[in-house]
Design a protein around this motif. Structure first.
Motif, PDB file in Angstrom:
ATOM      1  N   LYS A  32     -25.865  11.931   2.602  1.00  0.00           N
ATOM      2  CA  LYS A  32     -26.727  12.885   1.888  1.00  0.00           C
ATOM      3  C   LYS A  32     -26.219  14.330   1.957  1.00  0.00           C
ATOM      4  O   LYS A  32     -26.965  15.272   1.716  1.00  0.00           O
ATOM      5  N   GLU A  33     -24.948  14.517   2.258  1.00  0.00           N
ATOM      6  CA  GLU A  33     -24.359  15.847   2.295  1.00  0.00           C
ATOM      7  C   GLU A  33     -23.665  16.121   0.958  1.00  0.00           C
ATOM      8  O   GLU A  33     -23.022  15.251   0.396  1.00  0.00           O
ATOM      9  N   LYS A  34     -23.806  17.342   0.458  1.00  0.00           N
ATOM     10  CA  LYS A  34     -23.181  17.696  -0.814  1.00  0.00           C
ATOM     11  C   LYS A  34     -21.753  18.170  -0.591  1.00  0.00           C
ATOM     12  O   LYS A  34     -21.504  19.065   0.206  1.00  0.00           O
ATOM     13  N   ILE A  35     -20.843  17.547  -1.329  1.00  0.00           N
ATOM     14  CA  ILE A  35     -19.436  17.948  -1.312  1.00  0.00           C
ATOM     15  C   ILE A  35     -19.222  19.037  -2.354  1.00  0.00           C
ATOM     16  O   ILE A  35     -18.496  19.998  -2.131  1.00  0.00           O
ATOM     17  N   ILE A  36     -19.864  18.868  -3.521  1.00  0.00           N
ATOM     18  CA  ILE A  36     -19.801  19.835  -4.616  1.00  0.00           C
ATOM     19  C   ILE A  36     -21.239  20.147  -5.023  1.00  0.00           C
ATOM     20  O   ILE A  36     -22.071  19.247  -5.111  1.00  0.00           O
ATOM     21  N   ILE A  37     -21.504  21.424  -5.300  1.00  0.00           N
ATOM     22  CA  ILE A  37     -22.846  21.849  -5.687  1.00  0.00           C
ATOM     23  C   ILE A  37     -22.806  22.379  -7.120  1.00  0.00           C
ATOM     24  O   ILE A  37     -21.995  23.260  -7.444  1.00  0.00           O
ATOM     25  N   GLN A  38     -23.688  21.840  -7.945  1.00  0.00           N
ATOM     26  CA  GLN A  38     -23.792  22.243  -9.344  1.00  0.00           C
ATOM     27  C   GLN A  38     -24.010  23.750  -9.448  1.00  0.00           C
ATOM     28  O   GLN A  38     -24.837  24.310  -8.743  1.00  0.00           O
ATOM     29  N   GLY A  39     -23.224  24.379 -10.336  1.00  0.00           N
ATOM     30  CA  GLY A  39     -23.370  25.816 -10.555  1.00  0.00           C
ATOM     31  C   GLY A  39     -22.596  26.685  -9.577  1.00  0.00           C
ATOM     32  O   GLY A  39     -22.673  27.906  -9.637  1.00  0.00           O
ATOM     33  N   LYS A  40     -21.846  26.061  -8.669  1.00  0.00           N
ATOM     34  CA  LYS A  40     -21.072  26.812  -7.674  1.00  0.00           C
ATOM     35  C   LYS A  40     -19.572  26.638  -7.926  1.00  0.00           C
ATOM     36  O   LYS A  40     -19.120  25.655  -8.510  1.00  0.00           O
ATOM     37  N   TYR A  41     -18.805  27.582  -7.408  1.00  0.00           N
ATOM     38  CA  TYR A  41     -17.350  27.526  -7.488  1.00  0.00           C
ATOM     39  C   TYR A  41     -16.829  26.371  -6.634  1.00  0.00           C
ATOM     40  O   TYR A  41     -17.335  26.121  -5.541  1.00  0.00           O
ATOM     41  N   VAL A  42     -15.817  25.675  -7.115  1.00  0.00           N
ATOM     42  CA  VAL A  42     -15.218  24.556  -6.390  1.00  0.00           C
ATOM     43  C   VAL A  42     -13.858  25.022  -5.856  1.00  0.00           C
ATOM     44  O   VAL A  42     -12.917  25.202  -6.631  1.00  0.00           O
ATOM     45  N   PRO A  43     -13.734  25.227  -4.542  1.00  0.00           N
ATOM     46  CA  PRO A  43     -12.501  25.784  -3.984  1.00  0.00           C
ATOM     47  C   PRO A  43     -11.391  24.767  -3.705  1.00  0.00           C
ATOM     48  O   PRO A  43     -10.276  25.142  -3.378  1.00  0.00           O
ATOM     49  N   SER A  44     -11.711  23.464  -3.833  1.00  0.00           N
ATOM     50  CA  SER A  44     -10.700  22.448  -3.519  1.00  0.00           C
ATOM     51  C   SER A  44     -11.054  21.132  -4.184  1.00  0.00           C
ATOM     52  O   SER A  44     -12.190  20.916  -4.593  1.00  0.00           O
ATOM     53  N   ILE A  45     -10.048  20.278  -4.282  1.00  0.00           N
ATOM     54  CA  ILE A  45     -10.300  18.919  -4.752  1.00  0.00           C
ATOM     55  C   ILE A  45     -10.552  18.061  -3.526  1.00  0.00           C
ATOM     56  O   ILE A  45     -10.199  18.433  -2.396  1.00  0.00           O
ATOM     57  N   PHE A  46     -11.142  16.904  -3.755  1.00  0.00           N
ATOM     58  CA  PHE A  46     -11.464  15.997  -2.664  1.00  0.00           C
ATOM     59  C   PHE A  46     -11.167  14.578  -3.121  1.00  0.00           C
ATOM     60  O   PHE A  46     -11.598  14.174  -4.196  1.00  0.00           O
ATOM     61  N   ILE A  47     -10.394  13.840  -2.329  1.00  0.00           N
ATOM     62  CA  ILE A  47     -10.088  12.441  -2.616  1.00  0.00           C
ATOM     63  C   ILE A  47     -10.774  11.603  -1.553  1.00  0.00           C
ATOM     64  O   ILE A  47     -10.568  11.808  -0.349  1.00  0.00           O
ATOM     65  N   ILE A  48     -11.590  10.660  -1.992  1.00  0.00           N
ATOM     66  CA  ILE A  48     -12.378   9.849  -1.062  1.00  0.00           C
ATOM     67  C   ILE A  48     -11.491   8.800  -0.398  1.00  0.00           C
ATOM     68  O   ILE A  48     -10.829   8.018  -1.070  1.00  0.00           O
ATOM     69  N   LYS A  49     -11.497   8.810   0.921  1.00  0.00           N
ATOM     70  CA  LYS A  49     -10.763   7.817   1.709  1.00  0.00           C
ATOM     71  C   LYS A  49     -11.663   6.620   2.015  1.00  0.00           C
ATOM     72  O   LYS A  49     -11.227   5.477   1.970  1.00  0.00           O
ATOM     73  N   SER A  50     -12.923   6.880   2.335  1.00  0.00           N
ATOM     74  CA  SER A  50     -13.898   5.816   2.585  1.00  0.00           C
ATOM     75  C   SER A  50     -15.293   6.352   2.326  1.00  0.00           C
ATOM     76  O   SER A  50     -15.539   7.544   2.449  1.00  0.00           O
ATOM     77  N   GLY A  51     -16.198   5.436   1.945  1.00  0.00           N
ATOM     78  CA  GLY A  51     -17.575   5.810   1.684  1.00  0.00           C
ATOM     79  C   GLY A  51     -17.883   5.872   0.205  1.00  0.00           C
ATOM     80  O   GLY A  51     -17.034   5.567  -0.635  1.00  0.00           O
ATOM     81  N   VAL A  52     -19.123   6.265  -0.112  1.00  0.00           N
ATOM     82  CA  VAL A  52     -19.588   6.318  -1.505  1.00  0.00           C
ATOM     83  C   VAL A  52     -20.241   7.665  -1.779  1.00  0.00           C
ATOM     84  O   VAL A  52     -21.032   8.162  -0.978  1.00  0.00           O
ATOM     85  N   VAL A  53     -19.918   8.228  -2.946  1.00  0.00           N
ATOM     86  CA  VAL A  53     -20.440   9.510  -3.402  1.00  0.00           C
ATOM     87  C   VAL A  53     -21.086   9.309  -4.768  1.00  0.00           C
ATOM     88  O   VAL A  53     -20.556   8.571  -5.595  1.00  0.00           O
ATOM     89  N   LYS A  54     -22.220   9.955  -4.990  1.00  0.00           N
ATOM     90  CA  LYS A  54     -22.806   9.944  -6.330  1.00  0.00           C
ATOM     91  C   LYS A  54     -22.598  11.312  -6.953  1.00  0.00           C
ATOM     92  O   LYS A  54     -22.789  12.341  -6.309  1.00  0.00           O
ATOM     93  N   CYS A  55     -22.168  11.305  -8.207  1.00  0.00           N
ATOM     94  CA  CYS A  55     -22.026  12.543  -8.966  1.00  0.00           C
ATOM     95  C   CYS A  55     -23.158  12.575  -9.971  1.00  0.00           C
ATOM     96  O   CYS A  55     -23.341  11.619 -10.724  1.00  0.00           O
ATOM     97  N   TYR A  56     -23.924  13.653  -9.934  1.00  0.00           N
ATOM     98  CA  TYR A  56     -25.086  13.729 -10.812  1.00  0.00           C
ATOM     99  C   TYR A  56     -25.328  15.149 -11.288  1.00  0.00           C
ATOM    100  O   TYR A  56     -24.939  16.117 -10.652  1.00  0.00           O
TER     101      TYR A  56
END
Length: 186
Positions: A32-56
């Motif tokens: 339940k932690e946000k990696i990217i927040i809508q409306g905010k600057y994205v300073p880096s890319i992220f490649i998932i090694k394990s786990g599940v992320v929802k983009c919404y």
């Protein structure tokens, strides 16, 4: 339902063990932690090694629309970095997630020094567009019950982490409509 990209994961796994390892940092996120927040600057890319992320996307009416569920090897933040814009969506962990993080400057350096990364990213973007078009077509062409049955066929331990609300948001329907559809097919 859960997208993966083994080729991209393999590429970044190798990079993390090479001389480029200073550019590729491993990072962990709790559920339940946000990696990217809508409306905010994205300073880096992220490649998932394990786990599940929802983009919404959090819509103006307060509802969430889940664009996709991502897992191993999927990349997050690349659209914002390529277009130099703030994020149009949220990326939130559903499970504990581990991945590789690369700052913008280092990402462009990797693109210049590793032509194979460019091909992998083009494939990843093409797959995202294709899968989004297929999903949109199916959601428009078939009733909720049909799409729900397709989702229910999907079996994965990670899928068990999805809430009813996540499934409703993924299908673009209300929780009430989901409950009615579940009742219809049972």
């Amino acid at each position: 339902m859960i997208r993966i990209n083994q080729e991209l994961l393999d590429f970044f796994s190798q990079l993390s063990e090479s001389s480029a390892s200073t550019m590729v940092k491993e990072k962990k996120f709790i559920s339940k932690e946000k990696i990217i927040i809508q409306g905010k600057y994205v300073p880096s890319i992220f490649i998932i090694k394990s786990g599940v992320v929802k983009c919404y996307v959090n819509e103006d009416n307060g509802r969430d629309f889940i664009q996709e569920f991502f897992s191993t090897g999927e990349i997050l933040g690349e659209l914002e970095i390529f277009n130099d814009v703030i994020s149009f969506c949220n990326a939130e962990t559903i499970t504990e997630v581990t991945g590789y993080q690369v700052d913008v400057k280092d990402f462009y350096t990797l693109l210049e020094n590793h032509p194979e990364l460019n091909v992998l990213l083009l494939k990843a973007l093409a797959n995202k567009v294709r899968d989004t078009a297929i999903r949109a077509s199916q959601q428009q062409s078939y009733p909720i019950a049909y799409n729900l049955k397709k989702l229910m066929k999907f079996s994965s331990d990670e899928a068990m982490a999805f809430s009813k609300q996540d499934i409703a948001d993924y299908l673009g329907i209300t929780l009430r409509s989901l409950n009615r559809a579940l009742h219809e097919i049972s």
